[in-house]
Design a protein around this motif. Structure first.
Motif, short mmCIF file in Angstrom:
data_model
loop_
_atom_site.label_atom_id
_atom_site.label_comp_id
_atom_site.label_asym_id
_atom_site.label_seq_id
_atom_site.Cartn_x
_atom_site.Cartn_y
_atom_site.Cartn_z
N ILE A 29 0.77 -1.11 -0.07
CA ILE A 29 0.01 0.04 0.06
C ILE A 29 0.91 1.30 -0.05
O ILE A 29 1.93 1.31 0.76
N ARG A 30 0.57 2.28 -0.76
CA ARG A 30 1.20 3.62 -0.86
C ARG A 30 0.58 4.46 -0.04
O ARG A 30 -0.72 4.46 0.20
N ILE A 31 1.06 5.80 0.50
CA ILE A 31 0.60 6.71 1.22
C ILE A 31 -0.69 7.25 0.53
O ILE A 31 -1.65 7.60 1.16
N HIS A 32 -0.56 7.29 -0.84
CA HIS A 32 -1.80 7.99 -1.33
C HIS A 32 -3.13 7.26 -1.38
O HIS A 32 -3.97 7.90 -1.37
N ASP A 33 -2.90 5.95 -1.19
CA ASP A 33 -3.76 4.78 -1.25
C ASP A 33 -4.52 5.15 0.16
O ASP A 33 -5.75 4.89 0.47
N ILE A 34 -3.74 5.39 1.53
CA ILE A 34 -4.17 5.51 2.48
C ILE A 34 -4.77 6.93 2.65
O ILE A 34 -5.94 6.91 3.26
N LEU B 155 -9.02 3.30 4.03
CA LEU B 155 -8.46 2.13 4.69
C LEU B 155 -8.48 2.45 6.24
O LEU B 155 -8.09 1.72 7.11
N ALA B 156 -9.22 3.38 6.82
CA ALA B 156 -9.46 3.55 8.29
C ALA B 156 -9.93 2.51 9.01
O ALA B 156 -10.77 1.65 8.55
#
Length: 608
Positions: A35-40, A49-50
């Motif tokens: 997972i990348r930060i922009h996905d988060i 993704l919370a």
């Protein structure tokens, strides 16, 4: 300057869940499908993704926070996507001093969380975090991702999108449009390395090592370097809070109008005390603007000078008496009548049943004499213990100071903490049933709030009615950066009721004497364009005299980069229509880092 480990800083961004101490280990690079930060971060204010675990999230450390209860660090992806709505940075909450260093390339595994600074009841937006982290350092000494520049060109003119009616006005689920709304832009940069250039200070440094700048120098400027807040519909989008990742001792002591020069750079955070905040890893230098405290002119012999001054919880133990006295004598030019707000009882916040304030008031009067001013006389009414709000045990109240060499007070018995003052008509003239007296103290509008103090004064044979006020505070209102847009102003309900009560009392005076001189003044805790002011002015019986000033000078208070009106002097038609009054907001406090009160005093001069 206090340490950042103060109780306030401890509350800045306390994580919503407990976190284990970061574990730093060396390992091989992450899998390609990590997972990348922009996905988060996603394309809205809350993470898709919370609540979910994530593994091997890659990034370079751009800032480390080792103080307060929000210890942790920020990471940013060096391989961004092409969507401007998705942030490439995120805060990693460790709960204890992190071992990561700026420039470390890391992989972080943990749980995605949405933390609301100040709690969900505050209405604040949430901050996306990775909590309970396990951290792997891949390499050190890496170049940081290039900072995104925040400036007048990049920040939109519109402040916030209207909230979703289906979500009670929340903007959380709305797609971010960073090119259209300032708050959307800031949210799209949450956690990222950002940079501002030389920027004018619009709120002075405070005790918590923070200040506010504007990246839009031409946005509603005051004459002295601030930014005027003149309408609910015209927010100042260029305001930005700046803190430091360094020591509080090294933070600049800035006044409004100074310039934070050069480059200020670091992660963009979100906290409960102002919303989006540049937490500076690199802090610009301070160029002083040379702002000086204002001095009003002396009243003429035929002019009555009436002032209002909130002295901020003044009690005998404070060290500010000489400074307040100097402000009254030298900067306000010793007004004939001074309405003081926030005079505390004789032992301040000690909650032992003491309500008398004679020691407090007389100490101030003595300091005024020592500063070269007149020996004022005074009138007030002690409140019922712990019934007027403010600091518990302090029993704040309004107090009239008056110069007996210039004006006399009409004493009329019967006024006390619980008896309402009324209006009578005698020989065609209005008179109070008690002087001093309190306006309808049993009215629920005044629950846990200061009751208005009314008094009769005589100047050159003419009676002047003065009503000293300190309306309910704005505590509990949602912030301008709230997730609800427009933010709810719940506290104004009580102020509206208070304004109606005072307006009705003034109408009683004018019904008894249509040309009566009435001055209604004090800490109204609301703007000159607010519904509170409109209710005070209802029927044309009062008019807020600060509106006689140019818009660039209409402010008495400086909060979160907005120079705004909280203190007002409202006048009856006989004063306004004479068109021979002068009004001055005397800027001696709100713009300065060494202020003795957070309010600027106001002075009205007129000929009764």
């Amino acid at each position: 300057m206090p340490s950042k480990n103060t109780s306030r800083l401890a509350a800045l961004t306390v994580a919503a869940v407990c976190s284990t101490v970061s574990a730093i280990v060396l390992t091989s690079p992450a899998h390609a499908d990590a997972i990348r930060i922009h996905d988060i971060q996603g394309t809205t204010r809350t993470s898709p993704l919370a609540g979910q675990p994530v593994t091997d999230v890659a990034g370079v450390v751009t800032g480390v926070r080792t103080y307060g209860s929000s210890k942790g660090f920020w990471i940013q992806d060096t391989a961004p996507d092409d969507d401007p709505a998705t942030s490439e940075g995120v805060f990693v909450f460790t709960g204890s001093a992190p071992k990561a260093a700026v420039g470390d390339a890391v992989r972080v595994s943990g749980t995605v969380s949405e933390y609301v600074p100040g709690g969900t009841s505050s209405g604040n937006q949430s901050l996306t975090e990775i909590t309970k982290p396990a951290v792997t350092v891949v390499s050190s000494g890496n170049a940081l991702p290039a900072a995104t520049v925040i400036d007048a060109k990049s920040v939109p003119a519109a402040y916030a999108p209207p909230g979703d009616p289906a979500a009670n006005g929340s903007v959380n689920a709305l797609p971010l449009r960073p090119s259209q709304y300032a708050l959307d832009l800031y949210e799209s940069l949450e956690g990222m390395n950002v940079q501002i250039g030389s920027s004018r200070v619009v709120t002075a440094s405070d005790a918590y090592a923070e200040l506010w700048v504007t990246v839009k120098p031409h946005e509603h400027p005051t004459r002295r370097g601030g930014t005027v807040y003149g309408s609910y519909d015209s927010q100042n989008t260029g305001r930005l809070q700046v803190q430091s990742l360094g020591t509080a001792a090294g933070f600049p002591k800035a006044n409004v109008g100074d310039t934070l020069a050069g480059t200020t750079e670091g992660p963009l955070d979100y906290n409960q005390f102002g919303g989006y905040t540049l937490v500076a890893r690199e802090l610009g230098t301070l160029d002083k603007g040379g702002l000086e405290r204002e001095t009003t002119r002396k009243q003429k012999s035929g002019e009555l000078a009436v002032a209002t001054y909130n002295v901020e919880n003044l009690d005998p133990g404070d060290a500010t008496f000489d400074a307040h006295a100097a402000a009254i004598v030298n900067h306000l030019q010793s007004p004939d009548i001074v309405s003081l707000e926030e005079i505390q009882d004789n032992n301040g916040a000690k909650d032992d049943g003491t309500v008398a304030a004679d020691v407090t008031v007389n100490k101030l009067i003595d300091a005024i004499v020592a500063a070269g001013g007149p020996r004022y006389d005074w009138r007030s009414i002690d409140p019922v213990n712990d019934k007027d709000g403010g600091e518990p045990g302090g029993n704040i109240r309004q107090v009239f100071l008056y110069n007996p060499e210039r004006v006399s007070f009409t004493d009329r018995a019967g006024g006390d903490a619980t008896t309402p003052v009324g209006v009578t008509r005698t020989d065609g003239r209005a008179a109070l049933t008690a002087s001093p007296g309190r306006i309808d103290p049993a009215d629920t509008a005044w629950k846990s709030s200061r009751k208005p103090l009314a008094g009769e004064f005589v100047f050159h044979g003419r009676t002047v009615f003065v009503i000293a006020n300190h309306f309910a505070s704005k505590g509990g209102d949602q912030g301008l950066t709230a997730q609800y847009q427009p933010p709810a102003r719940n506290s104004e309900t009580q102020r509206h009721a208070q304004a109606d009560a005072v307006n009705g009392f003034v109408k009683d005076i004018l019904a008894a004497q249509s040309d009566a001189d009435v001055v209604t003044l004090g800490d109204i805790n609301d703007f000159e364009f607010s519904g509170t002011a409109q209710r005070l002015e209802d029927g044309g019986v009062l008019w807020s005299a600060i509106k006689s000033l140019p818009k660039s000078e209409r402010y008495t208070y400086d909060y979160q980069g907005n120079s705004q009106v909280l203190d007002q002097i409202l006048i009856s038609p006989s004063i306004r229509e004479d068109d021979d009054f002068a009004y001055d907001s005397v800027h001696v406090n709100s713009e300065f880092n060494d202020q003795i009160s957070d309010h600027d005093p106001q002075v009205l001069r007129f000929r009764p």
